[in-house]
Design an enzyme around this catalytic site. Structure first.
Site, PDB file in Angstrom:
ATOM      1  CB  CYS A   1      13.495  23.208  -3.720  1.00  0.00           C
ATOM      2  SG  CYS A   1      15.151  23.302  -4.359  1.00  0.00           S
TER       3      CYS A   1
ATOM      4  NE  ARG B   1       8.775  26.588  -1.198  1.00  0.00           N
ATOM      5  CZ  ARG B   1       8.658  26.011  -0.016  1.00  0.00           C
ATOM      6  NH1 ARG B   1       7.613  26.259   0.728  1.00  0.00           N
ATOM      7  NH2 ARG B   1       9.580  25.184   0.433  1.00  0.00           N
TER       8      ARG B   1
ATOM      9  CD1 TRP C   1      16.442  30.253  -4.820  1.00  0.00           C
ATOM     10  CD2 TRP C   1      17.963  29.204  -3.572  1.00  0.00           C
ATOM     11  NE1 TRP C   1      17.258  31.200  -4.266  1.00  0.00           N
ATOM     12  CE2 TRP C   1      18.202  30.586  -3.499  1.00  0.00           C
ATOM     13  CE3 TRP C   1      18.799  28.352  -2.863  1.00  0.00           C
ATOM     14  CZ2 TRP C   1      19.228  31.137  -2.742  1.00  0.00           C
ATOM     15  CZ3 TRP C   1      19.833  28.886  -2.111  1.00  0.00           C
ATOM     16  CH2 TRP C   1      20.033  30.269  -2.053  1.00  0.00           C
TER      17      TRP C   1
ATOM     18  CG  ASN D   1      12.346  21.609  -0.368  1.00  0.00           C
ATOM     19  OD1 ASN D   1      13.445  22.153  -0.344  1.00  0.00           O
ATOM     20  ND2 ASN D   1      11.272  22.094   0.249  1.00  0.00           N
ATOM     21  N   GLY D   2      15.507  20.003  -0.319  1.00  0.00           N
ATOM     22  CA  GLY D   2      16.428  19.701   0.783  1.00  0.00           C
ATOM     23  C   GLY D   2      17.804  19.377   0.233  1.00  0.00           C
TER      24      GLY D   2
ATOM     25  CD  GLU E   1      11.663  44.728   8.540  1.00  0.00           C
ATOM     26  OE1 GLU E   1      12.713  44.109   8.777  1.00  0.00           O
ATOM     27  OE2 GLU E   1      10.867  44.388   7.649  1.00  0.00           O
TER      28      GLU E   1
ATOM     29  CE  LYS F   1      10.755  44.266   3.994  1.00  0.00           C
ATOM     30  NZ  LYS F   1      10.718  43.455   5.162  1.00  0.00           N
TER      31      LYS F   1
ATOM     32  CD  GLU G   1      14.128  41.942   2.455  1.00  0.00           C
ATOM     33  OE1 GLU G   1      13.185  42.630   2.878  1.00  0.00           O
ATOM     34  OE2 GLU G   1      14.156  40.717   2.539  1.00  0.00           O
TER      35      GLU G   1
ATOM     36  CG  HIS H   1      29.043  57.274  19.537  1.00  0.00           C
ATOM     37  ND1 HIS H   1      29.917  57.892  20.413  1.00  0.00           N
ATOM     38  CD2 HIS H   1      27.829  57.311  20.136  1.00  0.00           C
ATOM     39  CE1 HIS H   1      29.254  58.271  21.495  1.00  0.00           C
ATOM     40  NE2 HIS H   1      27.982  57.930  21.354  1.00  0.00           N
TER      41      HIS H   1
ATOM     42  CE  LYS I   1       7.216  35.562   2.413  1.00  0.00           C
ATOM     43  NZ  LYS I   1       7.368  36.969   2.804  1.00  0.00           N
TER      44      LYS I   1
HETATM   45  C1  AGP Z   1      12.063  39.543   5.018  1.00  0.00           C
HETATM   46  O1  AGP Z   1      11.688  40.670   4.298  1.00  0.00           O
HETATM   47  C2  AGP Z   1      13.196  38.839   4.466  1.00  0.00           C
HETATM   48  N1  AGP Z   1      12.879  38.305   3.185  1.00  0.00           N
HETATM   49  C3  AGP Z   1      14.020  37.907   5.335  1.00  0.00           C
HETATM   50  O2  AGP Z   1      14.869  38.701   6.087  1.00  0.00           O
HETATM   51  C4  AGP Z   1      13.259  36.975   6.284  1.00  0.00           C
HETATM   52  O3  AGP Z   1      12.685  37.712   7.319  1.00  0.00           O
HETATM   53  C5  AGP Z   1      14.224  35.932   6.871  1.00  0.00           C
HETATM   54  O4  AGP Z   1      14.750  35.154   5.833  1.00  0.00           O
HETATM   55  C6  AGP Z   1      13.564  35.040   7.904  1.00  0.00           C
HETATM   56  O5  AGP Z   1      12.475  34.356   7.373  1.00  0.00           O
HETATM   57  P1  AGP Z   1      11.431  33.629   8.295  1.00  0.00           P
HETATM   58  O6  AGP Z   1      10.682  34.661   9.044  1.00  0.00           O
HETATM   59  O7  AGP Z   1      10.569  32.857   7.349  1.00  0.00           O
HETATM   60  O8  AGP Z   1      12.207  32.740   9.215  1.00  0.00           O
END
Ligand code: AGP
Length: 612
Positions: A2, A27, A77, A103-104, A485, A489, A492, A508, A607
């Site tokens: 939110c 966000r 959201w 928000n919250g 990572e 990526k 995601e 393994h 985000k």
């Molecule tokens: C990153 O590409 C992701 N969207 C997600 O994993 C993110 O890193 C995670 O939600 C943590 O977010 P932050 O770094 O804002 O705490």
């Protein structure tokens, strides 16, 4: 998740709020709304889906709404109730006079709904938020004034919240409250702004004030007045200047934010490194924690997602440079495993947003156990920076794409600098070794520029693999978290199933998956692990796996074995994780584009993950 915005001034509130909401889109949200002070009351517009729906509703008001000079807006959201128009914010009192965005989460909303129903007040939505204007309405019906009803209702709420509220009979006033999620006020010339982070404020003002937890505030033409809970006494909250570039949150000619942010990495790293490394000396600017560097006997890193991967690289770096034991926890797990922490533990929260609920809760838990606390964060003034004793700000600038790119690599740079500082303070790193890592960091932005020039080659490789259903990412040592990572990526933004493994683990189990339909992305820099990784790749090739290899310039060992070889500058092992991250970001980006995916706003992701 939110997002809240607010405007009070002399221009058209609806267009400013719409623009601010667009700047909060990153966000993540699934409905949006706005409340505008118009002649004779408050006009409320809400809609499910993207902001375009809200925009259409605004234009159908035939200029009526354009005259409003005060208003609040929201992107939601969904948590409590589906993303429908009824559940979208603002929520309104039965007489239409009180309008609230939130928000919250109000944890006690069921109890409040029961109380309201007893008083004959029936909610129109399934949200927790609606309790707020209804409860205020109940109080005002009993003769309590607007401000007092607001603060008394805030007192009734349990949970985390940022709130903005207007009343039809008080057209020049927005009331605010914060307990948890960030709420920042932008102070302009005869006009004032409110938002959930600084990005929407940047085109209008650089002077901002962050509300603190527990604050209630009143925004009027005179400016911001922060009050204590009784609403009787003013509290001083300093304003500060934000030095992000004007166009930092703009696309600037790029088709997507993810591409722009990937290409911004040389500059973002340069800014971050320069902030803490001058004339070969690391100065973290953390006097409160200086004595902790030598006193600690353990480092505990707490983070989620991509930031957790940065933490894993941090473990390799800090253990090697500073010879202190480092554990890395998923922040969402930490509180629930009876963690061990003492005043000799340095708990480090890594979070680009500074608002991740799990990470904040984990750091608070470590702090309550007596740990010293440090945050590595990209958002000045965010929640995590208020909990930690010290913060190392990454200078990535605003990151709008949901998939973290420059925020991640700047986290890695800061962890390297922290490793250097700890190593020097603890006497585990001599001057020459420290100087070698420092020079490697200083050379990195230029080398990354060369890596970005490989984009056409990487795009070509994406054409060969974009139809795959699965992918394996493998590496050893500090590059292993970069394999994780890279896989994240790809997952995601392209929705391809991908997994990362230490190369030595292939045999393994995962080797059973390998056939000609399984691309294997292998990171094989010129480091101590190179030969062992090479053997693992021979095993994969023998099973017809299609290998995409990232190697040091001039390394010919995989010619004839790999389907594609990407040659990268041969760098110091301490900075290789940063350098090798970038081609993986580009590969995921190009594959996602070829699959027609919305790279900046991948499905189901947000985000800022402000709920547990
Ligand atoms: C990153 O590409 C992701 N969207 C997600 O994993 C993110 O890193 C995670 O939600 C943590 O977010 P932050 O770094 O804002 O705490």
């Amino acid at each position: 998740m939110c997002g809240i915005v607010g405007y009070l001034g002399h221009r058209s509130a609806s267009s400013i709020l719409l623009d601010c909401l667009k700047r909060l889109e990153y966000r993540g949200y699934d409905s949006a709304g706005m409340g505008l002070h118009v002649e004779g009351g408050i006009e409320v517009l809400r809609g499910a889906g993207r902001l375009t729906g809200l925009e259409a509703k605004l234009s159908s008001l035939n200029g009526h709404a354009a005259k409003a000079q005060v208003g609040i807006g929201h992107t939601r959201w969904a948590t409590h109730g589906k993303p429908t128009e009824e559940n979208a914010h603002p929520h309104v009192s039965p007489d239409g006079k009180i309008v609230v965005v939130h928000n919250g989460i109000f944890e006690n909303f069921l109890e409040l709904r029961a109380e309201l129903s007893y008083a004959g007040i029936v909610p129109q939505s399934q949200t927790d938020t609606e309790c707020f204007p209804l409860m205020m309405h109940l109080m005002m019906r009993q003769g309590i004034g607007f401000e007092d009803a607001f603060s008394l209702t805030v007192d009734r709420m349990r949970g985390k919240y940022a709130l903005a509220c207007m009343h039809a009979d008080h057209p020049g006033k927005i009331l605010l409250a914060r307990s948890g999620p960030t709420l920042v006020v932008g102070l302009g010339n005869g006009e004032h702004f409110v938002a959930s982070d600084v990005a929407p404020l940047l085109p209008h003002t650089r002077t901002v004030t962050f509300l603190e937890d527990g604050d209630i505030a009143e925004l009027t033409a005179r400016g911001l007045r922060v009050l204590d809970r009784t609403m009787q006494h003013s509290v001083r909250r300093p304003s500060q200047r934000i030095d992000w570039d004007d166009d930092a949150a703009e696309l600037d000619g790029h088709p997507h934010y993810m591409r722009k942010e990937t290409f911004e990495q040389p500059r973002a790293l340069e800014r971050t490194i320069e902030a803490y490394l001058q004339a070969g000396q690391v100065d973290l600017g953390l006097p409160a924690l200086e004595e902790a560097w030598t006193q600690i006997d353990r480092v505990s890193i707490l983070a989620c997602g991509t930031s957790w991967h940065a933490g894993l690289v941090g473990k390799f770096l800090i253990e090697q440079l500073a010879r202190v034991s480092v554990e890395v926890d998923y922040a969402s797990e930490y509180r629930y495993r009876a963690p061990l922490a003492t005043d000799k533990t340095l708990a480090i929260a890594i979070t680009q947003s500074g608002e991740t609920a799990d990470t904040i809760a984990a750091l608070s838990e470590a702090k309550s156990l007596g740990a010293r606390t440090l945050a590595i964060c990209n958002a000045v003034g965010s929640q995590v920076t208020r909990i930690a004793e010290g913060t190392l700000i990454t200078r990535a600038g605003p990151e709008i794409g949901v998939a973290s790119t420059k925020a991640f690599t700047t986290q890695l740079a800061v962890l390297t600098l922290l490793g250097l500082r700890l190593g020097r303070a603890r006497g585990t790193l001599n001057e020459a070794e420290a100087a070698a890592v420092g020079s490697a960091l200083a050379a990195l932005p230029g080398q990354l520029q060369r890596v970005l020039e490989l984009a056409p080659q990487i795009e070509q490789i994406a054409h060969e693999f974009y139809a795959s259903h699965d992918a394996l990412y493998i590496a050893r040592g500090p590059l292993y978290p970069i394999a994780l990572e890279g896989a994240l990526k790809l997952k995601e933004i392209s929705y391809i199933h991908a997994e990362g493994y230490p190369a030595g683990e292939l045999k393994h189990g995962p080797i059973a998956l390998i056939d000609r339909d399984m691309p294997i992305i292998a990171l094989m820099p010129n480091d101590a692990h190179r030969e062992r990784t090479l053997s693992n790749l021979q095993e994969a090739a023998a099973r017809e796996g299609a290998i995409i290899a990232l190697v040091a310039e001039g390394d010919r060992a995989l010619d004839g074995i790999a389907s594609a070889v990407i040659e990268l500058p041969d760098v110091h092992p301490a900075v290789a994780p940063i350098l090798y991250s970038v081609p993986l970001q580009l590969l995921a980006y190009y594959i996602a584009i070829l699959r027609g995916c919305d790279v900046d706003r991948p499905r189901n992701l947000a985000k800022s993950v402000t709920v547990e």
